[in-house]
Design an enzyme around this catalytic site. Structure first.
Site: not given
Ligand code: CA2
Length: 143
Positions: A9-10, A17, A22, A73, A76, A97, A99, A106
Protein backbone atom coordinates in the site's frame (compact mmCIF):
# COMPACT_ATOMS: atom_id res chain seq x y z
CA UNK A 1 13.98 -17.20 -14.73
CA UNK A 2 10.81 -15.36 -13.72
CA UNK A 3 10.72 -12.97 -10.76
CA UNK A 4 7.61 -11.38 -9.29
CA UNK A 5 8.05 -7.95 -7.68
CA UNK A 6 5.23 -7.09 -5.28
CA UNK A 7 4.62 -3.65 -3.78
CA UNK A 8 2.14 -2.96 -1.01
CA UNK A 9 0.00 0.00 0.00
CA UNK A 10 0.86 3.59 -0.92
CA UNK A 11 4.04 2.73 -2.79
CA UNK A 12 2.25 3.87 -5.96
CA UNK A 13 2.44 7.37 -4.39
CA UNK A 14 6.25 7.39 -4.28
CA UNK A 15 7.85 10.72 -5.03
CA UNK A 16 4.75 12.69 -4.14
CA UNK A 17 5.57 13.33 -0.45
CA UNK A 18 8.23 12.53 2.18
CA UNK A 19 11.20 12.70 -0.23
CA UNK A 20 13.49 12.93 2.81
CA UNK A 21 12.48 9.37 3.74
CA UNK A 22 11.71 7.71 0.40
CA UNK A 23 13.74 9.80 -2.06
CA UNK A 24 12.68 11.85 -5.07
CA UNK A 25 11.94 8.96 -7.38
CA UNK A 26 8.40 8.12 -8.45
CA UNK A 27 6.69 4.75 -8.80
CA UNK A 28 7.08 5.14 -12.58
CA UNK A 29 10.85 5.41 -12.01
CA UNK A 30 10.73 2.12 -10.09
CA UNK A 31 8.86 0.45 -12.96
CA UNK A 32 11.53 1.71 -15.37
CA UNK A 33 14.28 0.34 -13.11
CA UNK A 34 12.56 -3.07 -13.13
CA UNK A 35 12.22 -3.07 -16.94
CA UNK A 36 15.86 -2.07 -17.32
CA UNK A 37 17.02 -4.77 -14.89
CA UNK A 38 14.98 -7.43 -16.71
CA UNK A 39 16.57 -6.45 -20.04
CA UNK A 40 20.13 -6.28 -18.66
CA UNK A 41 19.91 -9.53 -16.72
CA UNK A 42 17.89 -11.38 -19.40
CA UNK A 43 15.21 -12.47 -16.96
CA UNK A 44 11.45 -11.99 -16.83
CA UNK A 45 10.13 -9.59 -14.22
CA UNK A 46 6.44 -9.22 -13.47
CA UNK A 47 5.37 -6.44 -11.16
CA UNK A 48 2.23 -6.08 -9.05
CA UNK A 49 1.10 -3.30 -6.71
CA UNK A 50 -1.98 -3.25 -4.51
CA UNK A 51 -3.27 -1.31 -1.55
CA UNK A 52 -5.29 -4.34 -0.39
CA UNK A 53 -3.97 -7.10 1.86
CA UNK A 54 -6.18 -9.85 0.40
CA UNK A 55 -5.16 -8.95 -3.16
CA UNK A 56 -1.51 -9.27 -2.15
CA UNK A 57 -2.26 -12.71 -0.66
CA UNK A 58 -4.06 -13.70 -3.90
CA UNK A 59 -1.09 -12.63 -6.01
CA UNK A 60 1.36 -14.61 -3.86
CA UNK A 61 -0.87 -17.69 -4.19
CA UNK A 62 -1.13 -17.11 -7.97
CA UNK A 63 2.69 -17.26 -8.15
CA UNK A 64 2.78 -20.89 -7.00
CA UNK A 65 4.18 -23.05 -9.82
CA UNK A 66 4.72 -20.05 -12.11
CA UNK A 67 7.38 -17.88 -10.44
CA UNK A 68 10.96 -18.69 -9.37
CA UNK A 69 11.50 -15.84 -6.91
CA UNK A 70 9.58 -13.06 -5.17
CA UNK A 71 10.84 -9.58 -4.26
CA UNK A 72 8.35 -8.01 -1.89
CA UNK A 73 7.95 -4.61 -0.30
CA UNK A 74 4.80 -5.16 1.76
CA UNK A 75 4.98 -1.52 2.97
CA UNK A 76 2.88 -1.02 6.14
CA UNK A 77 1.66 -4.65 5.98
CA UNK A 78 5.24 -5.64 6.80
CA UNK A 79 4.54 -4.76 10.39
CA UNK A 80 1.05 -6.24 10.71
CA UNK A 81 0.27 -9.00 8.24
CA UNK A 82 0.31 -12.58 9.37
CA UNK A 83 -1.84 -13.29 6.28
CA UNK A 84 0.98 -12.26 3.93
CA UNK A 85 3.51 -14.14 6.07
CA UNK A 86 1.37 -17.29 5.81
CA UNK A 87 0.91 -16.87 2.05
CA UNK A 88 4.69 -16.61 1.53
CA UNK A 89 5.19 -19.70 3.67
CA UNK A 90 2.40 -21.56 1.85
CA UNK A 91 3.89 -21.11 -1.63
CA UNK A 92 7.48 -21.70 -0.47
CA UNK A 93 8.93 -19.55 -3.25
CA UNK A 94 12.32 -17.98 -2.38
CA UNK A 95 11.56 -14.42 -1.30
CA UNK A 96 13.51 -11.28 -0.46
CA UNK A 97 11.96 -8.41 1.50
CA UNK A 98 12.90 -4.91 0.46
CA UNK A 99 12.40 -1.53 2.11
CA UNK A 100 13.30 1.72 0.46
CA UNK A 101 13.93 3.45 3.79
CA UNK A 102 16.10 2.21 6.63
CA UNK A 103 13.27 0.88 8.79
CA UNK A 104 15.80 -0.07 11.50
CA UNK A 105 16.37 3.59 12.28
CA UNK A 106 12.69 4.62 12.26
CA UNK A 107 9.74 4.31 14.70
CA UNK A 108 9.52 1.35 17.10
CA UNK A 109 6.40 0.00 15.31
CA UNK A 110 8.51 -0.47 12.15
CA UNK A 111 11.00 -2.71 13.98
CA UNK A 112 8.80 -5.80 13.69
CA UNK A 113 8.54 -7.53 10.34
CA UNK A 114 6.09 -10.42 10.18
CA UNK A 115 6.52 -10.85 6.43
CA UNK A 116 10.31 -10.91 6.75
CA UNK A 117 9.99 -14.14 8.74
CA UNK A 118 9.22 -15.94 5.46
CA UNK A 119 12.00 -14.21 3.51
CA UNK A 120 15.60 -15.32 3.03
CA UNK A 121 16.95 -11.83 3.26
CA UNK A 122 15.90 -8.24 3.92
CA UNK A 123 17.41 -5.26 2.12
CA UNK A 124 16.66 -1.87 3.68
CA UNK A 125 17.71 1.72 3.27
CA UNK A 126 19.21 1.42 -0.22
CA UNK A 127 16.41 3.30 -1.97
CA UNK A 128 15.09 1.94 -5.27
CA UNK A 129 18.48 0.33 -5.89
CA UNK A 130 17.51 -2.22 -3.20
CA UNK A 131 15.04 -3.78 -5.65
CA UNK A 132 17.87 -4.43 -8.12
CA UNK A 133 20.01 -5.92 -5.35
CA UNK A 134 17.17 -8.26 -4.35
CA UNK A 135 16.63 -9.37 -7.95
CA UNK A 136 20.36 -10.03 -8.46
CA UNK A 137 20.49 -12.05 -5.22
CA UNK A 138 17.65 -14.31 -6.42
CA UNK A 139 19.13 -14.61 -9.91
CA UNK A 140 22.56 -15.57 -8.61
CA UNK A 141 21.17 -18.13 -6.15
CA UNK A 142 18.34 -19.71 -8.16
CA UNK A 143 18.90 -19.36 -11.93
O1 CA2 B 1 10.73 1.83 3.41
C1 CA2 B 1 9.85 1.17 2.85
O2 CA2 B 1 9.97 0.73 1.72
C2 CA2 B 1 8.52 0.92 3.58
O3 CA2 B 1 8.08 -0.38 3.24
C3 CA2 B 1 7.54 1.96 3.06
C4 CA2 B 1 6.18 1.91 3.75
C5 CA2 B 1 6.34 1.91 5.27
O4 CA2 B 1 5.09 1.72 5.89
C6 CA2 B 1 7.30 0.83 5.74
O5 CA2 B 1 7.44 0.90 7.15
C7 CA2 B 1 8.66 0.99 5.09
C8 CA2 B 1 5.33 3.11 3.37
C9 CA2 B 1 5.11 3.30 1.90
C10 CA2 B 1 4.36 4.59 1.73
O6 CA2 B 1 5.04 5.37 0.79
C11 CA2 B 1 4.75 6.70 0.72
C12 CA2 B 1 4.70 7.23 -0.54
C13 CA2 B 1 4.46 8.56 -0.71
C14 CA2 B 1 4.32 9.40 0.38
C15 CA2 B 1 4.38 8.88 1.64
C16 CA2 B 1 4.61 7.52 1.81
Amino acid sequence: MKILVINGPNLNMLGIREPDIYGQNSFADLLRLLEQTAAEEEIEIEQYQSNHEGDLVDKIQWAYGKIDGIVINPAAYTHTSIAILDALKAVGIPAVEIHISDVASREPFRQISYTGMACEKTIKGHGLEGYREAILYLKEKYS
